[in-house]
Motif scaffolding. Structure first.
Motif, PDB file in Angstrom:
ATOM      1  N   LEU A   1      -2.746  11.295   6.172  1.00  0.00           N
ATOM      2  CA  LEU A   1      -1.308  11.359   5.921  1.00  0.00           C
ATOM      3  C   LEU A   1      -0.561  10.972   7.194  1.00  0.00           C
ATOM      4  O   LEU A   1      -0.973  11.310   8.304  1.00  0.00           O
ATOM      5  N   ALA A   2       0.525  10.265   7.021  1.00  0.00           N
ATOM      6  CA  ALA A   2       1.295   9.773   8.167  1.00  0.00           C
ATOM      7  C   ALA A   2       1.908  10.929   8.950  1.00  0.00           C
ATOM      8  O   ALA A   2       2.296  11.962   8.375  1.00  0.00           O
ATOM      9  N   ASP A   3       1.996  10.751  10.261  1.00  0.00           N
ATOM     10  CA  ASP A   3       2.649  11.764  11.095  1.00  0.00           C
ATOM     11  C   ASP A   3       4.142  11.815  10.811  1.00  0.00           C
ATOM     12  O   ASP A   3       4.767  12.871  10.933  1.00  0.00           O
ATOM     13  N   ASP A   4       4.713  10.688  10.444  1.00  0.00           N
ATOM     14  CA  ASP A   4       6.140  10.585  10.165  1.00  0.00           C
ATOM     15  C   ASP A   4       6.423  11.100   8.754  1.00  0.00           C
ATOM     16  O   ASP A   4       5.981  10.513   7.767  1.00  0.00           O
ATOM     17  N   VAL A   5       7.165  12.214   8.635  1.00  0.00           N
ATOM     18  CA  VAL A   5       7.453  12.780   7.313  1.00  0.00           C
ATOM     19  C   VAL A   5       8.343  11.846   6.500  1.00  0.00           C
ATOM     20  O   VAL A   5       8.427  11.967   5.276  1.00  0.00           O
ATOM     21  N   HIS A   6       9.000  10.910   7.167  1.00  0.00           N
ATOM     22  CA  HIS A   6       9.878   9.958   6.481  1.00  0.00           C
ATOM     23  C   HIS A   6       9.174   8.621   6.260  1.00  0.00           C
ATOM     24  O   HIS A   6       9.800   7.559   6.270  1.00  0.00           O
ATOM     25  N   TRP A   7       7.872   8.665   6.037  1.00  0.00           N
ATOM     26  CA  TRP A   7       7.092   7.436   5.880  1.00  0.00           C
ATOM     27  C   TRP A   7       7.595   6.589   4.719  1.00  0.00           C
ATOM     28  O   TRP A   7       7.548   5.361   4.779  1.00  0.00           O
ATOM     29  N   ARG A   8       8.070   7.236   3.655  1.00  0.00           N
ATOM     30  CA  ARG A   8       8.577   6.462   2.512  1.00  0.00           C
ATOM     31  C   ARG A   8       9.770   5.606   2.927  1.00  0.00           C
ATOM     32  O   ARG A   8       9.827   4.408   2.618  1.00  0.00           O
ATOM     33  N   ASP A   9      10.729   6.224   3.604  1.00  0.00           N
ATOM     34  CA  ASP A   9      11.914   5.475   4.028  1.00  0.00           C
ATOM     35  C   ASP A   9      11.539   4.353   4.996  1.00  0.00           C
ATOM     36  O   ASP A   9      12.102   3.252   4.946  1.00  0.00           O
ATOM     37  N   THR A  10      10.579   4.631   5.884  1.00  0.00           N
ATOM     38  CA  THR A  10      10.151   3.629   6.852  1.00  0.00           C
ATOM     39  C   THR A  10       9.568   2.408   6.148  1.00  0.00           C
ATOM     40  O   THR A  10       9.933   1.259   6.445  1.00  0.00           O
ATOM     41  N   LEU A  11       8.666   2.635   5.193  1.00  0.00           N
ATOM     42  CA  LEU A  11       8.063   1.525   4.461  1.00  0.00           C
ATOM     43  C   LEU A  11       9.090   0.824   3.579  1.00  0.00           C
ATOM     44  O   LEU A  11       9.088  -0.409   3.459  1.00  0.00           O
ATOM     45  N   ALA A  12       9.976   1.594   2.967  1.00  0.00           N
ATOM     46  CA  ALA A  12      10.984   0.996   2.086  1.00  0.00           C
ATOM     47  C   ALA A  12      11.898   0.043   2.860  1.00  0.00           C
ATOM     48  O   ALA A  12      12.221  -1.052   2.379  1.00  0.00           O
ATOM     49  N   LYS A  13      12.297   0.436   4.055  1.00  0.00           N
ATOM     50  CA  LYS A  13      13.172  -0.413   4.860  1.00  0.00           C
ATOM     51  C   LYS A  13      12.476  -1.721   5.245  1.00  0.00           C
ATOM     52  O   LYS A  13      13.101  -2.778   5.295  1.00  0.00           O
ATOM     53  N   ARG A  14      11.193  -1.654   5.512  1.00  0.00           N
ATOM     54  CA  ARG A  14      10.460  -2.846   5.932  1.00  0.00           C
ATOM     55  C   ARG A  14      10.304  -3.860   4.806  1.00  0.00           C
ATOM     56  O   ARG A  14      10.188  -5.060   5.058  1.00  0.00           O
ATOM     57  N   TYR A  15      10.283  -3.405   3.567  1.00  0.00           N
ATOM     58  CA  TYR A  15       9.969  -4.313   2.459  1.00  0.00           C
ATOM     59  C   TYR A  15      11.068  -4.425   1.405  1.00  0.00           C
ATOM     60  O   TYR A  15      10.909  -5.147   0.434  1.00  0.00           O
ATOM     61  N   ALA A  16      12.184  -3.740   1.615  1.00  0.00           N
ATOM     62  CA  ALA A  16      13.257  -3.764   0.617  1.00  0.00           C
ATOM     63  C   ALA A  16      13.782  -5.174   0.379  1.00  0.00           C
ATOM     64  O   ALA A  16      14.129  -5.531  -0.753  1.00  0.00           O
ATOM     65  N   ASP A  17      13.840  -5.981   1.434  1.00  0.00           N
ATOM     66  CA  ASP A  17      14.376  -7.343   1.275  1.00  0.00           C
ATOM     67  C   ASP A  17      13.523  -8.193   0.327  1.00  0.00           C
ATOM     68  O   ASP A  17      14.031  -9.154  -0.264  1.00  0.00           O
ATOM     69  N   CYS A  18      12.263  -7.840   0.173  1.00  0.00           N
ATOM     70  CA  CYS A  18      11.376  -8.624  -0.696  1.00  0.00           C
ATOM     71  C   CYS A  18      11.822  -8.571  -2.149  1.00  0.00           C
ATOM     72  O   CYS A  18      11.542  -9.494  -2.924  1.00  0.00           O
ATOM     73  N   ILE A  19      12.481  -7.471  -2.526  1.00  0.00           N
ATOM     74  CA  ILE A  19      12.896  -7.327  -3.930  1.00  0.00           C
ATOM     75  C   ILE A  19      14.406  -7.119  -4.034  1.00  0.00           C
ATOM     76  O   ILE A  19      14.892  -6.584  -5.030  1.00  0.00           O
ATOM     77  N   SER A  20      15.119  -7.540  -3.010  1.00  0.00           N
ATOM     78  CA  SER A  20      16.574  -7.398  -3.028  1.00  0.00           C
ATOM     79  C   SER A  20      17.174  -8.131  -4.234  1.00  0.00           C
ATOM     80  O   SER A  20      16.882  -9.307  -4.466  1.00  0.00           O
ATOM     81  N   GLY A  21      17.977  -7.441  -5.004  1.00  0.00           N
ATOM     82  CA  GLY A  21      18.619  -8.042  -6.166  1.00  0.00           C
ATOM     83  C   GLY A  21      17.760  -8.094  -7.412  1.00  0.00           C
ATOM     84  O   GLY A  21      18.226  -8.498  -8.484  1.00  0.00           O
ATOM     85  N   VAL A  22      16.510  -7.694  -7.312  1.00  0.00           N
ATOM     86  CA  VAL A  22      15.598  -7.721  -8.468  1.00  0.00           C
ATOM     87  C   VAL A  22      15.828  -6.472  -9.317  1.00  0.00           C
ATOM     88  O   VAL A  22      15.822  -5.358  -8.806  1.00  0.00           O
ATOM     89  N   THR A  23      16.019  -6.673 -10.594  1.00  0.00           N
ATOM     90  CA  THR A  23      16.266  -5.550 -11.497  1.00  0.00           C
ATOM     91  C   THR A  23      15.124  -5.314 -12.480  1.00  0.00           C
ATOM     92  O   THR A  23      15.134  -4.324 -13.206  1.00  0.00           O
ATOM     93  N   ASP A  24      14.153  -6.210 -12.499  1.00  0.00           N
ATOM     94  CA  ASP A  24      13.030  -6.078 -13.419  1.00  0.00           C
ATOM     95  C   ASP A  24      11.834  -5.467 -12.681  1.00  0.00           C
ATOM     96  O   ASP A  24      11.409  -5.983 -11.635  1.00  0.00           O
ATOM     97  N   MET A  25      11.296  -4.379 -13.209  1.00  0.00           N
ATOM     98  CA  MET A  25      10.225  -3.643 -12.545  1.00  0.00           C
ATOM     99  C   MET A  25       8.978  -4.504 -12.377  1.00  0.00           C
ATOM    100  O   MET A  25       8.335  -4.490 -11.323  1.00  0.00           O
ATOM    101  N   LYS A  26       8.636  -5.255 -13.401  1.00  0.00           N
ATOM    102  CA  LYS A  26       7.423  -6.074 -13.321  1.00  0.00           C
ATOM    103  C   LYS A  26       7.598  -7.211 -12.309  1.00  0.00           C
ATOM    104  O   LYS A  26       6.669  -7.570 -11.588  1.00  0.00           O
ATOM    105  N   ARG A  27       8.788  -7.765 -12.266  1.00  0.00           N
ATOM    106  CA  ARG A  27       9.053  -8.832 -11.297  1.00  0.00           C
ATOM    107  C   ARG A  27       8.967  -8.286  -9.874  1.00  0.00           C
ATOM    108  O   ARG A  27       8.420  -8.939  -8.976  1.00  0.00           O
TER     109      ARG A  27
END
Length: 638
Positions: free
Chosen positions: A165-191
């Motif tokens: 388990l990650a030492d950073d309790v905010h690991w979700r937010d950290t990973l989300a920030k790094r990859y959010a741009d990959c699906i920016s504007g995408v509204t379809d879950m499968k896409r």
């Protein structure tokens, strides 16, 4: 009813019964009792959400299903992880090797402690995990497509497998920030699933060294080197951090190939439907072939080709690493074979007193291993949802040893069984390999079609004669008889324009005398050019570019009457000079048919049993070997 709907129904019952008054599932109290001194940390989580019924239910779900989840920890591992974090992202894989060697020398006992989650996970970690998971779930454009039960099973969990388990309790937010741009504007879950999958296919690199343990997702993401399960741990945690309901599915071991299995990430809908992304697809689909199981052939050899070529890695079972408890016996391992099209069944009868029996498959280089266990009822055991075109051995376990109960059998589609027991008569077998031959190799060899061999007396080959052009799919050893009266100082092989297919060895002869010279070429390093002529079939002339060429400066004009070349291969063909031993299986044991020193690229055994399983071992070197039958003059691999 769909299996996942049954599990979700059970989970729904559990979480609905959990409320702030303490009327919670008994499983929560069981975990609290096992938590020891960490009990207070888990109770803090329940107290924190006592006025938020939905999050309280989510906390109950995590704690109750925490039993059986763990990670490996140790001083050497922590040292290595600290060192890795001091370097830039995407470091070299050899740095990982150095760090682990340093850690192993500093902590020579190499002890890994298997630490249960319930005794180590802290309240701050769980609370942050729950809050971040809820926020991204509620904000996701596909929120209405993901029920609370699906959320609990496939977004809320803080682990994919047995990673730290990650030492950073905010690991979700950290990973989300790094990859959010990959699906920016995408509204379809499968896409969104498809885009993130392709992003990881592009970014993740395969290491030269397998990490000896499962790092946490943040560290592995920063390192950038990972094997299949490690890569999927990062991918799965990133997807969960961005609100996608995903889970890790896996094959414990291929049934006809390799010593290893495979792990991948699947998207799961409320209905329990499982979606995966197949190469070149733009969205994930159901009923896809099992991930990484198919080698698409660029061409199919005809029946005259000397080898039996396969394009499919076969699977006996597919399992899921669930966070929720599946049952008391398997705990977090769910059989999802049916979701991947494995639907064949077989019934094994026994007159003995066995309460449980198993089906074994053959593990490359090791022998039989247990693939599936089953319970005997009234003298019969039914195995359902099996993979077909696989050899199974019915067996029992006695003190950890596999004891055959009957002859091995091939299970074909539709449940048809062919038992492997000696038939009448004997046969002569001609053997050219000891391991399955896949289309990965014929695809590479096919790229050589159109390549040619040239001779010239000009070092730049401005005036050259074509001695031979490759017009059909090569084999392992290719011998070309030349009809020319000319003599040449310079000779070479030129690859076709779009090919980087490499040569393992290349020989030029005159009257059976091998011609020697200085290696020359373009598109290869000087050391790589030399490897084409080093008489080591394991090394290759590895080209850096397409349309490369490699050859010899013979230092004087020489006549040529023969060329012999070997394409890059897996070194599992018969090697002259090596010692081999052939075995066949009968009545629960392997029986030797004798040893032979190979005098050519083919071994011949006479007076061999018919309709049995064989295995050919190279006792000189190598461990890759597989079972085969001998049919219509060819080795058929299983």
């Amino acid at each position: 009813m769909n299996h996942i709907q049954v599990y979700l129904g059970i989970l729904l019952f559990m979480v609905v019964s959990c409320n702030h008054k303490g009327n919670r599932p008994s499983g929560v109290d069981d975990v609290l009792q096992c938590a020891g001194q960490n009990r207070q940390e888990l109770e803090k989580v329940l107290e924190f959400y006592q006025n938020d019924s939905l999050k309280y239910r989510a906390a109950c779900f995590l704690i109750e299903n925490m039993s059986g989840h763990f990670s490996y920890q140790g001083e050497a591992m922590e040292y290595c992880k600290r060192k890795l974090k001091t370097l830039p992202r995407q470091l070299r894989s050899d740095s990982m090797k150095v760090f682990w060697q340093q850690a192993a020398s500093m902590y020579p006992d190499g002890a890994f402690d298997r630490i249960p989650d319930c005794v180590t996970i802290k309240s701050a970690y769980l609370i942050a995990n729950i809050n971040q998971a809820f926020r991204i779930w509620e904000e996701a454009p596909w929120h209405k497509e993901v029920s609370f039960e699906t959320f609990c099973c496939y977004i809320l969990p803080y682990r994919i497998s047995d990673e730290q388990l990650a030492d950073d309790v905010h690991w979700r937010d950290t990973l989300a920030k790094r990859y959010a741009d990959c699906i920016s504007g995408v509204t379809d879950m499968k896409r969104a699933f498809a885009l993130l999958s392709k992003e990881f296919d592009d970014l993740r690199k395969r290491p030269l060294l397998k990490c000896p343990y499962m790092l946490d997702a943040l560290t592995m993401e920063e390192v950038g080197f990972s094997l299949c399960e490690q890569r999927c741990i990062v991918r799965g945690n990133v997807m969960r951090a961005l609100g996608l309901p995903v889970v890790g599915d896996y094959v414990d071991g291929w049934a006809n190939y390799s010593r290893h299995g495979h792990f991948w990430i699947s998207l799961v809908e409320n209905t329990g439907e499982t979606y995966t992304l197949y190469p070149r697809d733009s969205i994930p689909k159901t009923d896809n072939p099992i991930d990484a199981a198919f080698f698409k052939p660029s061409m199919l050899p005809d029946s005259s080709y000397p080898y039996w070529v396969d394009s499919l890695k076969r699977v006996a079972k597919v399992y899921r690493k669930a966070f929720y408890s599946v049952n008391e016996k398997d705990q977090h391992t769910e059989d999802v074979s049916k979701k991947y099209g494995l639907t064949d069944s077989v019934v094994i009868y026994t007159d003995g007193v066995e309460k449980a029996i198993c089906l074994c498959t053959f593990k490359s280089g090791d022998g039989w291993r247990v693939a599936i266990k089953g319970e005997v009822n009234n003298g019969r055991c039914v195995f359902r949802n099996l993979g077909a075109s696989i050899i199974y051995l019915p067996a029992k376990l006695e003190k950890g040893k596999i004891i055959a109960l009957d002859a091995p059998f091939a299970l074909n589609r539709g449940g048809k069984v062919r038992r492997m027991i000696p038939a009448s008569g004997k046969q002569t077998v001609r053997l050219n390999r000891k391991y399955i031959f896949l289309t990965t190799w014929t695809n590479r060899w096919n790229e050589m079609t159109g390549g040619c061999f040239e001779g010239s007396n000009d070092s730049h080959f401005r005036r050259a004669d074509v001695l031979w052009r490759i017009s059909e799919l090569p084999v392992y050893r290719n011998e070309v008889k030349l009809q020319t009266s000319k003599s040449y100082r310079y000779v070479r092989y030129i690859s076709p324009g779009i090919s980087k297919s490499a040569l393992a060895e290349l020989f030029f002869f005159d009257k059976e005398k091998e011609l020697k010279g200085e290696a020359i070429g373009e598109g290869l390093t000087p050391s790589s050019q030399k490897r084409v002529f080093d008489r080591d079939w394991k090394t290759i002339g590895d080209p850096r570019t397409e349309n490369y060429w490699v050859g010899l400066d013979l230092r004087e004009r020489c006549h040529l009457d023969k060329i012999v070349y070997y394409p890059h291969n897996d070194d599992n063909f018969i090697t002259p000079g090596d010692l081999y031993e052939l075995f066949y299986y009968n009545e629960g044991n392997w029986h030797s048919l004798g040893t032979k020193v190979a005098e050519s690229e083919e071994l011949i055994y006479e007076q061999v049993p018919v309709n049995v399983l064989f295995v050919l071992k190279n006792t000189t070197r190598g461990q890759e070997e597989r079972i085969f039958t001998y049919e219509n003059g060819k080795q058929v691999w299983w």
